[in-house]
Design a protein around this motif. Sequence first.
Motif, mmCIF file in Angstrom:
data_model
loop_
_atom_site.group_PDB
_atom_site.id
_atom_site.type_symbol
_atom_site.label_atom_id
_atom_site.label_comp_id
_atom_site.label_asym_id
_atom_site.label_seq_id
_atom_site.Cartn_x
_atom_site.Cartn_y
_atom_site.Cartn_z
ATOM 1 N N SER A 273 0.847 -1.190 0.000
ATOM 2 C CA SER A 273 0.000 0.000 0.000
ATOM 3 C C SER A 273 0.884 1.242 0.000
ATOM 4 O O SER A 273 2.062 1.172 0.359
ATOM 5 N N PRO A 274 0.342 2.398 -0.399
ATOM 6 C CA PRO A 274 1.122 3.639 -0.363
ATOM 7 C C PRO A 274 1.582 3.961 1.055
ATOM 8 O O PRO A 274 0.816 3.794 2.007
ATOM 9 N N GLN A 275 2.814 4.414 1.186
ATOM 10 C CA GLN A 275 3.370 4.788 2.486
ATOM 11 C C GLN A 275 4.107 6.112 2.349
ATOM 12 O O GLN A 275 4.926 6.288 1.438
ATOM 13 N N GLN A 276 3.834 7.033 3.249
ATOM 14 C CA GLN A 276 4.446 8.362 3.196
ATOM 15 C C GLN A 276 5.960 8.266 3.360
ATOM 16 O O GLN A 276 6.464 7.470 4.159
ATOM 17 N N GLY A 277 6.677 9.068 2.580
ATOM 18 C CA GLY A 277 8.136 9.081 2.662
ATOM 19 C C GLY A 277 8.609 9.732 3.948
ATOM 20 O O GLY A 277 7.893 10.503 4.603
ATOM 21 N N ALA A 278 9.840 9.450 4.303
ATOM 22 C CA ALA A 278 10.416 10.002 5.533
ATOM 23 C C ALA A 278 10.558 11.517 5.434
ATOM 24 O O ALA A 278 10.724 12.080 4.349
ATOM 25 N N ASP A 279 10.470 12.180 6.604
ATOM 26 C CA ASP A 279 10.673 13.636 6.640
ATOM 27 C C ASP A 279 12.038 13.981 6.065
ATOM 28 O O ASP A 279 13.036 13.335 6.384
ATOM 29 N N GLY A 280 12.061 15.008 5.237
ATOM 30 C CA GLY A 280 13.314 15.440 4.638
ATOM 31 C C GLY A 280 13.665 14.708 3.357
ATOM 32 O O GLY A 280 14.613 15.091 2.671
ATOM 33 N N SER A 281 12.912 13.675 3.019
ATOM 34 C CA SER A 281 13.178 12.930 1.787
ATOM 35 C C SER A 281 12.682 13.714 0.579
ATOM 36 O O SER A 281 11.916 14.678 0.713
ATOM 37 N N TRP A 282 13.108 13.274 -0.593
ATOM 38 C CA TRP A 282 12.640 13.931 -1.821
ATOM 39 C C TRP A 282 11.124 13.857 -1.911
ATOM 40 O O TRP A 282 10.470 14.810 -2.345
ATOM 41 N N PHE A 283 10.545 12.752 -1.489
ATOM 42 C CA PHE A 283 9.106 12.557 -1.588
ATOM 43 C C PHE A 283 8.352 13.531 -0.690
ATOM 44 O O PHE A 283 7.311 14.084 -1.079
ATOM 45 N N ALA A 284 8.873 13.773 0.500
ATOM 46 C CA ALA A 284 8.239 14.727 1.412
ATOM 47 C C ALA A 284 8.290 16.135 0.838
ATOM 48 O O ALA A 284 7.320 16.899 0.914
#
Length: 294
Positions: A273-284
Motif C-alpha cells: 500500500s502507499p506509504q508516506q516518505g520520511a521527513d526530509g526525503s525527496w518525496f516529502a
Amino acid sequence: MNEASKLSARPVQWIQRAAVSAMVLGATMGLGGCMSGGDNDVNVLALAAETDPPDVLYNQGLANLQAGRLSEASKKFEAIDRQHPYTEWARKALIMEAFTSYRSGNYDDATSAAKRYVSLYPGSEDAAYAEYIIGLSHYRQIPDVTRDQKQAAYTAQAMRALMERFPDTAYASDAKSKLRIARDQLAGKEMLVGRYYLERNDYLAAINRFKNVVDVYPDTRQVEEALFRLTESYYAMGLIREAQASASVLGQNFPDSPWYQNAYSLLKGHGLSPQQGADGSWFAQAAKKIVGAS
C-alpha cells in the motif's frame, strides 16, 4: 478580452488617432495617377519613398494596414525606422513593424522588431505590448510534443518576463495562461522521453525524467502521470519503499486521479500500500511543492 482583441486594440487606437487625412491619401493616389508604366514608375516610387517625411510614411503605413495590405504597411514602417532613426516617428514605426510582421505570420521578424523596441524604449507605454508580441510570436511556433521544444521554452521566458515587469496590464492574464500551456508542453516532452526510457527498462534514466517533471513543473497536468511512472519504475527496480512513497504523494494530491488508482492497484496486487516518505526525503519535499503549487 481575448488574445486577438488585446493584440489589435492598440493598432486600432493608433489608426484612429492618426486620422489619416484625405490630403495624404489624395496625394498618394495622385502620384500613382500621374505616372506612366515602365522603369520610370519604379524610380519615381523609390525616390518618393526616400524623400517622404516620416509622418507621411507613417500615415501611409497605417492606411495600408487598415486596408489589409500588410506587406506594403511593413515597407512604410521599415522605411521610417531606416531613414529617420532615433526619432519619435521611428519609435512608433518600430512597434507597428513588430505588429505587422506578427499579423503577417513573420514571427522571427516580429520578435526581432519587438525585442529591439524593448531594448531601445524599455520605459515606454508600449513596452508591455512589445513583450506580448515576443511571447505570442514564440507561442505560435510551438510544435507538437514529439519535436524540439525550444519555442515553448522561449514562450515561457517571454510570458514570465511580461508578467513580472507589467503585472497590471491587459496582457498579463493571457500571458499567465500561455505560460502554463508552454510549461505543460515542456513537461510533456520530459514525460515522452521518460516513457521512452521506461519502455526500454532503463529505469534510472526514466526516474530522472519523471522526477524532473515533479521538481520543475509541479503545477502542470503532467505531474499525476509522472508520480505514477515513478511508482512503476521504482517497483520494477525492486525499490519498494520508494514506490510506496511515490504512490503516497500521488494519493495526497490527486486522490481521485485514475493515475492514483493505477498506482494503488499496482501496489495492492503485490500485498503493498502507499506509504508516506520520511521527513526530509525527496518525496516529502515533492508533496509540499505540489500542494503549494497554484
